[in-house]
Design an enzyme around this catalytic site. Sequence first.
Site, short mmCIF file in Angstrom:
data_model
loop_
_atom_site.label_atom_id
_atom_site.label_comp_id
_atom_site.label_asym_id
_atom_site.label_seq_id
_atom_site.Cartn_x
_atom_site.Cartn_y
_atom_site.Cartn_z
N TYR A 60 0.87 -1.32 0.08
CA TYR A 60 -0.08 -0.13 -0.14
C TYR A 60 0.83 1.35 0.02
CZ TYR A 60 -3.92 -2.83 0.13
OH TYR A 60 -4.87 -3.96 -0.08
N HIS A 113 -14.62 0.48 -1.32
CA HIS A 113 -13.46 -0.53 -0.99
C HIS A 113 -12.29 0.41 -0.37
CE1 HIS A 113 -14.61 -3.69 -4.24
NE2 HIS A 113 -15.36 -3.85 -3.17
N SER A 175 -14.26 -6.00 -14.18
CA SER A 175 -14.42 -7.19 -14.67
C SER A 175 -15.56 -7.99 -14.14
CB SER A 175 -13.02 -7.94 -14.54
OG SER A 175 -12.94 -7.82 -12.90
N GLU A 201 -13.33 -5.11 -22.57
CA GLU A 201 -13.82 -6.45 -23.06
C GLU A 201 -15.33 -6.76 -22.54
OE1 GLU A 201 -10.63 -8.80 -21.80
OE2 GLU A 201 -10.80 -8.27 -19.60
C1 BV8 Z 1 -17.39 -9.26 1.38
C2 BV8 Z 1 -9.37 -3.03 -2.24
C3 BV8 Z 1 -18.59 -10.09 3.22
C4 BV8 Z 1 -8.15 -3.70 -1.88
C5 BV8 Z 1 -10.65 -4.95 -3.09
C6 BV8 Z 1 -17.08 -16.84 -4.09
C7 BV8 Z 1 -18.21 -15.90 -4.90
C8 BV8 Z 1 -18.63 -14.88 -4.87
C9 BV8 Z 1 -18.12 -14.01 -3.81
C10 BV8 Z 1 -17.19 -14.39 -2.90
C11 BV8 Z 1 -16.64 -15.66 -3.11
N1 BV8 Z 1 -15.75 -15.97 -2.25
C12 BV8 Z 1 -15.43 -14.55 -1.53
C13 BV8 Z 1 -16.43 -13.91 -2.14
C14 BV8 Z 1 -16.41 -12.45 -1.67
C15 BV8 Z 1 -15.44 -11.47 -2.06
C16 BV8 Z 1 -15.35 -11.76 -3.50
O1 BV8 Z 1 -16.16 -11.16 -4.34
N2 BV8 Z 1 -14.19 -12.39 -4.06
C17 BV8 Z 1 -14.12 -12.60 -5.42
C18 BV8 Z 1 -12.25 -12.42 -5.78
C19 BV8 Z 1 -14.92 -13.80 -5.63
N3 BV8 Z 1 -15.84 -10.04 -1.81
C20 BV8 Z 1 -15.26 -9.62 -0.48
O2 BV8 Z 1 -14.69 -10.31 0.13
C21 BV8 Z 1 -15.91 -8.35 -0.25
N4 BV8 Z 1 -16.43 -8.62 1.15
O3 BV8 Z 1 -18.06 -10.06 0.67
O4 BV8 Z 1 -17.65 -9.34 2.72
C22 BV8 Z 1 -18.83 -9.49 4.55
C23 BV8 Z 1 -20.10 -8.88 4.85
C24 BV8 Z 1 -20.51 -8.56 6.07
C25 BV8 Z 1 -19.66 -8.66 7.20
C26 BV8 Z 1 -18.17 -8.99 6.84
C27 BV8 Z 1 -18.04 -9.61 5.48
C28 BV8 Z 1 -14.84 -7.35 -0.25
C29 BV8 Z 1 -14.05 -7.21 -1.43
C30 BV8 Z 1 -13.22 -5.92 -1.62
C31 BV8 Z 1 -11.86 -6.55 -1.80
N5 BV8 Z 1 -11.22 -5.19 -2.08
N6 BV8 Z 1 -9.87 -3.60 -3.20
C32 BV8 Z 1 -7.01 -2.98 -2.89
O5 BV8 Z 1 -7.55 -2.28 -3.89
O6 BV8 Z 1 -5.76 -3.08 -2.74
S1 BV8 Z 1 -11.35 -5.80 -4.56
C33 BV8 Z 1 -10.24 -5.04 -5.88
O7 BV8 Z 1 -10.11 -6.13 -6.87
C34 BV8 Z 1 -10.70 -3.78 -6.43
O8 BV8 Z 1 -11.12 -2.95 -5.62
C35 BV8 Z 1 -11.69 -4.37 -7.13
O9 BV8 Z 1 -12.86 -4.71 -6.73
C36 BV8 Z 1 -11.12 -5.87 -7.61
C37 BV8 Z 1 -10.87 -5.73 -9.11
O10 BV8 Z 1 -11.64 -5.60 -9.91
P1 BV8 Z 1 -11.97 -4.45 -10.84
O11 BV8 Z 1 -11.82 -3.17 -10.54
O12 BV8 Z 1 -12.79 -4.91 -11.69
O13 BV8 Z 1 -10.50 -4.62 -11.73
P2 BV8 Z 1 -10.11 -5.77 -12.73
O14 BV8 Z 1 -8.51 -5.59 -12.86
O15 BV8 Z 1 -10.48 -7.23 -12.15
O16 BV8 Z 1 -11.07 -5.45 -14.21
C38 BV8 Z 1 -10.45 -4.37 -14.88
C39 BV8 Z 1 -11.67 -4.14 -15.93
O17 BV8 Z 1 -11.16 -3.08 -16.75
C40 BV8 Z 1 -11.17 -5.47 -17.00
O18 BV8 Z 1 -12.43 -6.08 -17.30
C41 BV8 Z 1 -10.55 -4.78 -18.32
O19 BV8 Z 1 -10.72 -5.31 -19.48
C42 BV8 Z 1 -11.09 -3.59 -18.23
N7 BV8 Z 1 -10.22 -2.24 -18.83
C43 BV8 Z 1 -9.00 -2.28 -18.70
N8 BV8 Z 1 -8.18 -1.27 -18.93
C44 BV8 Z 1 -9.37 -0.57 -19.58
C45 BV8 Z 1 -10.54 -1.21 -19.03
N9 BV8 Z 1 -11.83 -0.92 -19.51
C46 BV8 Z 1 -11.87 0.31 -19.99
N10 BV8 Z 1 -10.96 1.20 -20.56
C47 BV8 Z 1 -9.61 0.55 -20.27
N11 BV8 Z 1 -8.78 1.46 -20.41
#
Ligand code: BV8
Length: 233
Positions: A60, A113, A175, A201
């Site tokens: 961080y 987040h 994504s 995408e």
């Molecule tokens: C919670 C901070 C419960 C950290 C982040 C199984 C199934 C479903 C859900 C879960 C599961 N197992 C666990 C879970 C829950 C989990 C989750 O969803 N896991 C995923 C991996 C399956 N979620 C959690 O844990 C959340 N909390 O559920 O809590 C709870 C409730 C009550 C009480 C207690 C607990 C918390 C999730 C938050 C995690 N923290 N960020 C940090 O940043 O360091 S997540 C982090 O990754 C980001 O914040 C973001 O959310 C994620 C990345 O996603 P994106 O932002 O979409 O980025 P990514 O690179 O993936 O995609 C970029 C996109 O942009 C791509 O599609 C690309 O094509 C496109 N792109 C690229 N360039 C461009 C573009 N588009 C346009 N123009 C461009 N130039």
Amino acid sequence: MELDLTKVKNIVFLTGAGVSQESGIKTFRDQNGLWENHSIEEVATPEAYERDPALVHRFYNLRRAQLKEVDPNPAHKAIGHLSQYENFNISVITQNVDDLHERGGVTKVLHMHGELRKIRHNHTGEIRYFEGQVEESEFKIWRPDIVWFGEAIKCSEHIPEVISQADLYIAVGTSSQVYPAAGLVSMASAQGIPTVEINLERTNMSSSYNTTLLGKAGEIVPEFIEKHLKVKL
Ligand code: BV8
């Protein structure tokens, strides 16, 4: 695009790492989810912080330092310009922890987040604005005020209300793999709110959107605002 957007006033944007990619901030998928050979899911967790606070603070501290080297791109600026227009009410719900929406002119940003520019005291819960580097002596006293995997998101009490008031829901640069962020489109469409996805995408949520516009956010977002919202940027 068949959506009639002539009467749209309240717009909710959901943004992800893709909206900041053209500013030079790597997306999570860019690094195929890796940082220092650790998976993000491994570093961005309370367990990782407990086990190795130095590793997590290094992650961080590096990203916080990077904030000083990047600037808002045309996508941030277009949304910021729109939020200055009196006939639109713009809310940005962002998964991003950078400050580029604010620096691009958006006044209502919900950091679901958390934010790189904030740290939180482990015992008192005090949240402090912080733009520097957390020192080793403080690694166990202050943590990033960031929502890690397995932790409850921020703004959860505001998000449903913000979405329910929307006339249009636009996702940009996500994504749609992380919940509950990825599922917010269903909250909007269940209320008959038109939904648009702008992304490089297609995603596994594309079928949940009325329309998906493929391309770079820095190009598609300004184009969408000018062409469909009739706003001169
Ligand atoms: C919670 C901070 C419960 C950290 C982040 C199984 C199934 C479903 C859900 C879960 C599961 N197992 C666990 C879970 C829950 C989990 C989750 O969803 N896991 C995923 C991996 C399956 N979620 C959690 O844990 C959340 N909390 O559920 O809590 C709870 C409730 C009550 C009480 C207690 C607990 C918390 C999730 C938050 C995690 N923290 N960020 C940090 O940043 O360091 S997540 C982090 O990754 C980001 O914040 C973001 O959310 C994620 C990345 O996603 P994106 O932002 O979409 O980025 P990514 O690179 O993936 O995609 C970029 C996109 O942009 C791509 O599609 C690309 O094509 C496109 N792109 C690229 N360039 C461009 C573009 N588009 C346009 N123009 C461009 N130039």
